[in-house]
Design a protein around this motif. Structure first.
Motif, PDB file in Angstrom:
ATOM      1  N   THR A   1      25.598   1.897  24.239  1.00 52.59           N
ATOM      2  CA  THR A   1      26.300   2.597  23.167  1.00 52.59           C
ATOM      3  C   THR A   1      25.391   2.765  21.962  1.00 52.59           C
ATOM      4  OG1 THR A   1      27.187   0.597  22.109  1.00 52.59           O
ATOM      5  CG2 THR A   1      28.478   1.552  23.930  1.00 52.59           C
ATOM      6  N   LEU A   2      25.736   3.717  21.131  1.00 51.75           N
ATOM      7  CA  LEU A   2      24.975   3.942  19.904  1.00 51.75           C
ATOM      8  C   LEU A   2      25.043   2.718  19.013  1.00 51.75           C
ATOM      9  CD1 LEU A   2      23.343   5.974  18.204  1.00 51.75           C
ATOM     10  CD2 LEU A   2      25.504   6.748  17.215  1.00 51.75           C
ATOM     11  N   GLN A   3      26.199   2.071  18.978  1.00 47.50           N
ATOM     12  CA  GLN A   3      26.357   0.861  18.173  1.00 47.50           C
ATOM     13  C   GLN A   3      25.416  -0.243  18.667  1.00 47.50           C
ATOM     14  OE1 GLN A   3      28.703   2.809  19.378  1.00 47.50           O
ATOM     15  NE2 GLN A   3      30.142   3.332  17.725  1.00 47.50           N
ATOM     16  N   ASP A   4      25.290  -0.379  20.008  1.00 50.30           N
ATOM     17  CA  ASP A   4      24.375  -1.385  20.560  1.00 50.30           C
ATOM     18  C   ASP A   4      22.916  -1.047  20.219  1.00 50.30           C
ATOM     19  OD1 ASP A   4      26.434  -2.850  21.654  1.00 50.30           O
ATOM     20  OD2 ASP A   4      26.289  -1.926  23.637  1.00 50.30           O
ATOM     21  N   TYR A   5      22.599   0.239  20.268  1.00 47.63           N
ATOM     22  CA  TYR A   5      21.243   0.659  19.916  1.00 47.63           C
ATOM     23  C   TYR A   5      20.941   0.316  18.460  1.00 47.63           C
ATOM     24  CZ  TYR A   5      17.263   3.630  18.812  1.00 47.63           C
ATOM     25  OH  TYR A   5      16.051   4.098  18.371  1.00 47.63           O
ATOM     26  N   TYR A   6      21.872   0.624  17.563  1.00 47.18           N
ATOM     27  CA  TYR A   6      21.692   0.270  16.157  1.00 47.18           C
ATOM     28  C   TYR A   6      21.458  -1.232  16.006  1.00 47.18           C
ATOM     29  CZ  TYR A   6      23.185   4.872  14.379  1.00 47.18           C
ATOM     30  OH  TYR A   6      23.283   6.207  14.062  1.00 47.18           O
ATOM     31  N   HIS A   7      22.273  -2.015  16.709  1.00 47.05           N
ATOM     32  CA  HIS A   7      22.153  -3.479  16.613  1.00 47.05           C
ATOM     33  C   HIS A   7      20.775  -3.939  17.088  1.00 47.05           C
ATOM     34  CE1 HIS A   7      23.501  -7.645  16.467  1.00 47.05           C
ATOM     35  NE2 HIS A   7      23.030  -7.807  17.691  1.00 47.05           N
ATOM     36  N   SER A   8      20.272  -3.333  18.163  1.00 42.52           N
ATOM     37  CA  SER A   8      18.960  -3.730  18.694  1.00 42.52           C
ATOM     38  C   SER A   8      17.834  -3.387  17.730  1.00 42.52           C
ATOM     39  CB  SER A   8      18.716  -3.052  20.045  1.00 42.52           C
ATOM     40  OG  SER A   8      18.467  -1.654  19.882  1.00 42.52           O
ATOM     41  N   GLN A   9      18.062  -2.417  16.849  1.00 44.27           N
ATOM     42  CA  GLN A   9      17.052  -1.990  15.888  1.00 44.27           C
ATOM     43  C   GLN A   9      17.194  -2.677  14.532  1.00 44.27           C
ATOM     44  OE1 GLN A   9      14.512   0.325  16.779  1.00 44.27           O
ATOM     45  NE2 GLN A   9      15.379  -0.134  18.791  1.00 44.27           N
ATOM     46  N   GLY A  10      18.177  -3.564  14.415  1.00 41.22           N
ATOM     47  CA  GLY A  10      18.405  -4.245  13.145  1.00 41.22           C
ATOM     48  C   GLY A  10      19.174  -3.418  12.141  1.00 41.22           C
ATOM     49  N   GLY A  11      19.740  -2.317  12.574  1.00 39.42           N
ATOM     50  CA  GLY A  11      20.496  -1.422  11.699  1.00 39.42           C
ATOM     51  C   GLY A  11      20.380   0.005  12.190  1.00 39.42           C
ATOM     52  N   ALA A  12      21.136   0.894  11.568  1.00 32.49           N
ATOM     53  CA  ALA A  12      21.164   2.295  11.987  1.00 32.49           C
ATOM     54  C   ALA A  12      19.756   2.887  11.992  1.00 32.49           C
ATOM     55  CB  ALA A  12      22.076   3.094  11.069  1.00 32.49           C
ATOM     56  N   THR A  13      19.420   3.576  13.094  1.00 32.17           N
ATOM     57  CA  THR A  13      18.070   4.096  13.290  1.00 32.17           C
ATOM     58  C   THR A  13      18.143   5.445  13.990  1.00 32.17           C
ATOM     59  OG1 THR A  13      17.205   1.844  13.533  1.00 32.17           O
ATOM     60  CG2 THR A  13      15.808   3.636  14.324  1.00 32.17           C
ATOM     61  N   ALA A  14      17.382   6.407  13.501  1.00 36.09           N
ATOM     62  CA  ALA A  14      17.311   7.720  14.146  1.00 36.09           C
ATOM     63  C   ALA A  14      15.981   8.366  13.802  1.00 36.09           C
ATOM     64  CB  ALA A  14      18.464   8.615  13.723  1.00 36.09           C
ATOM     65  N   TYR A  15      15.549   9.287  14.643  1.00 36.84           N
ATOM     66  CA  TYR A  15      14.328  10.049  14.394  1.00 36.84           C
ATOM     67  C   TYR A  15      14.630  11.169  13.409  1.00 36.84           C
ATOM     68  CZ  TYR A  15      10.436  13.240  15.388  1.00 36.84           C
ATOM     69  OH  TYR A  15       9.348  14.080  15.282  1.00 36.84           O
ATOM     70  N   LEU A  16      13.950  11.146  12.263  1.00 32.86           N
ATOM     71  CA  LEU A  16      14.213  12.101  11.178  1.00 32.86           C
ATOM     72  C   LEU A  16      15.679  12.071  10.758  1.00 32.86           C
ATOM     73  CD1 LEU A  16      12.074  15.102  12.477  1.00 32.86           C
ATOM     74  CD2 LEU A  16      11.475  13.499  10.652  1.00 32.86           C
ATOM     75  N   GLY A  17      16.337  10.931  11.016  1.00 38.71           N
ATOM     76  CA  GLY A  17      17.739  10.771  10.654  1.00 38.71           C
ATOM     77  C   GLY A  17      18.676  11.661  11.431  1.00 38.71           C
ATOM     78  N   THR A  18      18.196  12.277  12.513  1.00 39.55           N
ATOM     79  CA  THR A  18      18.938  13.365  13.154  1.00 39.55           C
ATOM     80  C   THR A  18      19.152  13.166  14.645  1.00 39.55           C
ATOM     81  OG1 THR A  18      17.955  14.867  11.513  1.00 39.55           O
ATOM     82  CG2 THR A  18      19.021  15.876  13.422  1.00 39.55           C
ATOM     83  N   THR A  19      18.140  12.721  15.378  1.00 38.62           N
ATOM     84  CA  THR A  19      18.260  12.534  16.823  1.00 38.62           C
ATOM     85  C   THR A  19      17.966  11.085  17.176  1.00 38.62           C
ATOM     86  OG1 THR A  19      15.965  13.245  17.156  1.00 38.62           O
ATOM     87  CG2 THR A  19      17.693  14.917  17.367  1.00 38.62           C
ATOM     88  N   VAL A  20      18.510  10.634  18.328  1.00 34.96           N
ATOM     89  CA  VAL A  20      18.424   9.226  18.705  1.00 34.96           C
ATOM     90  C   VAL A  20      17.887   9.113  20.126  1.00 34.96           C
ATOM     91  CG1 VAL A  20      19.674   7.041  18.898  1.00 34.96           C
ATOM     92  CG2 VAL A  20      20.427   8.756  17.238  1.00 34.96           C
TER      93      VAL A  20
END
Length: 550
Positions: free
Chosen positions: A385-404
């Motif tokens: 899940t996106l939430q799990d991905y955020y957790h694995s990165q230590g917080g919300a993370t995206a490329y250029l704030g736009t794609t994941v």
């Protein structure tokens, strides 16, 4: 700039969204489907979650840039508008210049009859990427009937915003015990008459500083503002534009555009104040200016408590209107500040850490919002899940704030590290939307089945911006700029917005993995070969001219 206003504030954006492109030929009355059963939603190419500013501007981009119609917006509320629909508290306003806090294209908006593209009262429950079919399977819920249904979409756009989910501090105890009226500033209860009431306002950020001067105009309303951390106040006067100025904007070519660009430049220059750690002459000058204003404007007995012990830029500044803002309201006999700290909320009021039980009829929580919180479950290519991905990165993370990475064809508007404490979020969202339009164009014309940013590109970009943020003022205090429970800075972009525009002006296609893209890739190679050929021929012609002249 071309804003349809309802309360002389940016809440007029509630119904701006929206140019003739969306509802050409429709009437000016807003209407919308009350739930998914009223519209054929079995399959759409694009599903947009959220009918706020970001979602509406994305639709404008689809219509204007791509001429695309096969999309749908799901909005959980009964009307469009997003954060400016939710925030209706007295004094609600934007602290960014209106000419910049508006659409760049200068189009005159009209109201939208959106029953063809917007489904109201509908919540997105979950979205899951189905790899063998190259689409998202989305479960939606009709909040009126309670029924659920499923829709598929090749592209999922998350435009749920960052400042719309109210936040109540977890350490604030006893809320349920209070027998009076209580509500968050973002869920203002207009049925509660504050006249003659004892009112507690918890929090002293932007919302509190706007609503308190308004509600204390009624001398029968006794207000106590419970504060925890002093804030920096920057004066900014408000004035009405003269008829001559309006005439110039309307009739002189490029006058309005020039005025907007100047406002943009002046606001974006604040980056120099907020970002750089260490000795900073510009920040020292700005802090001195703010302190002089605070000392000149606030009551003497409050001044020492109001002086922040954090550097300017660590948290968002409060824009204060001289003579009628928060600091001026402190002179009113029905207004006071309490710095004692709260132990708990009691049945009839608030118990402070000094042991005082202060009675109140109404408690207003001006305690901010939960940020970078995706309000529904999104499952990507590898079943994470996106939430799990955020957790694995230590917080919300995206490329250029736009794609994941790991989430094909998913696009975030106002995603991680896209906002600033000094600039227009509307402009940053427009920059993102123009970038997304370039990414989805090959998807819509059938050249590509899906696009996904590579993990390597995403990690390299985020390592770079986090390194820049580590050298910023945001590290000096706790704020909504940081992820809960970590020190990772997830909200602001580490630079001026002109840099954000430059990074997103066009995609670096090598940073993306494309599926079913052989024809598209051959076409791109041919285009690149064509450009190289043009450059080579131009060079040979130039050499020939030089040799001829020589």
């Amino acid at each position: 700039m071309y804003i349809i206003c309802r309360h002389s504030t940016p809440i007029c954006w509630l119904r701006i969204g929206v140019v003739k492109l969306i509802g050409r030929g429709f009437s000016n009355e807003i209407s919308g489907s009350s739930g998914p059963q009223h519209i054929n939603t079995a399959s759409k190419t694009i599903v947009i979650v959220g009918g706020g500013i970001g979602g509406l501007m994305f639709v404008i981009g689809l219509k204007r840039q791509l001429g695309f119609e096969d999309f749908i917006i799901y909005e959980k509320a009964s009307d469009i508008g997003g954060t400016w629909r939710e925030n209706t508290y007295p004094g609600c306003a934007s602290d960014i210049a209106t000419h910049w806090y508006s659409l760049s294209n200068g189009s005159h908006p009209t109201l939208l009859q959106h029953d063809q593209h917007v489904v109201l009262n509908t919540e997105v429950v979950s979205a899951e990427w189905i790899a063998n079919q190259q689409h998202y399977r989305i479960i939606i819920k009709d909040l009126v009937s309670g029924t659920q249904s499923t829709i598929s979409a090749r592209v999922l756009v998350c435009a749920t915003g960052i400042l719309h989910v109210p936040c109540i501090p977890q350490d604030l105890q006893g809320i349920d015990r209070f027998k009076g009226e209580s509500f968050h500033s973002a869920r203002w209860n207009h049925e509660v008459d504050l006249s003659g009431k004892q009112v507690a306002v918890i929090g002293n950020g932007a919302s509190a500083s706007q609503l308190i001067p308004m509600i204390t105009r009624d001398s029968s309303v006794q207000v106590v503002n419970f504060c925890r951390t002093p804030a920096w106040f920057l004066p900014r006067s408000k004035r009405l534009y003269t008829d001559r100025e309006k005439w110039v904007f309307a009739n002189i070519p490029f006058a309005l555009r020039l005025y907007r660009n100047v406002a943009m430049f002046l606001n974006d220059a604040h980056y120099l104040v907020f970002m750089l750690k260490g000795k900073n002459l510009l920040r020292d000058i700005t802090e001195g200016y703010c302190l002089q204003y605070m000392k000149r404007t606030a009551p003497t007995e409050y001044y020492e408590k109001l002086v922040p012990d954090i550097p300017l830029g660590c948290k968002r500044m409060i824009i204060d209107t001289p003579g009628e803002g928060y600091l001026a309201a402190l002179h009113r006999p029905n207004m006071s500040i309490n710095w004692d700290g709260i132990i708990t909320i009691t049945e009839d009021g608030i118990l402070t850490q000094k042991g005082d039980n202060i009675p109140f009829d109404v408690i207003i929580f001006a305690t901010g919002f939960k940020t970078n919180n995706v309000p529904f479950r999104i499952t990507g290519r590898d079943k994470r899940t996106l939430q799990d991905y955020y957790h694995s990165q230590g917080g919300a993370t995206a490329y250029l704030g736009t794609t994941v990475s790991g989430f094909p064809n998913l696009y975030l508007i106002s995603g991680p590290n896209t906002v600033t404490s000094h600039a227009s979020v509307i402009f940053s969202e427009e920059v993102q939307i123009n970038y997304i339009m370039q990414l989805i164009k090959p998807l819509l014309n059938g050249s590509v089945a899906s696009l996904e940013v590579t993990a390597e590109a995403s990690d390299a970009y985020n390592d770079k911006i986090q390194a820049r943020l580590a050298g910023s003022m945001y590290t000096y205090c706790t704020s909504w700029y940081l992820a809960d429970g970590t020190k990772k800075i997830v909200a602001p972009f580490p630079g001026p917005l002109i840099l954000f525009w430059w990074l997103l002006r066009r995609p670096v296609w090598q940073d993306y993995h494309a599926v079913d893209a052989e024809r598209w890739m051959r076409q791109r190679r041919m285009e690149m070969f064509g450009w190289y050929l043009i450059l080579l021929v131009s060079f040979l012609i130039l050499v020939h001219i030089i040799s001829f002249l020589g």
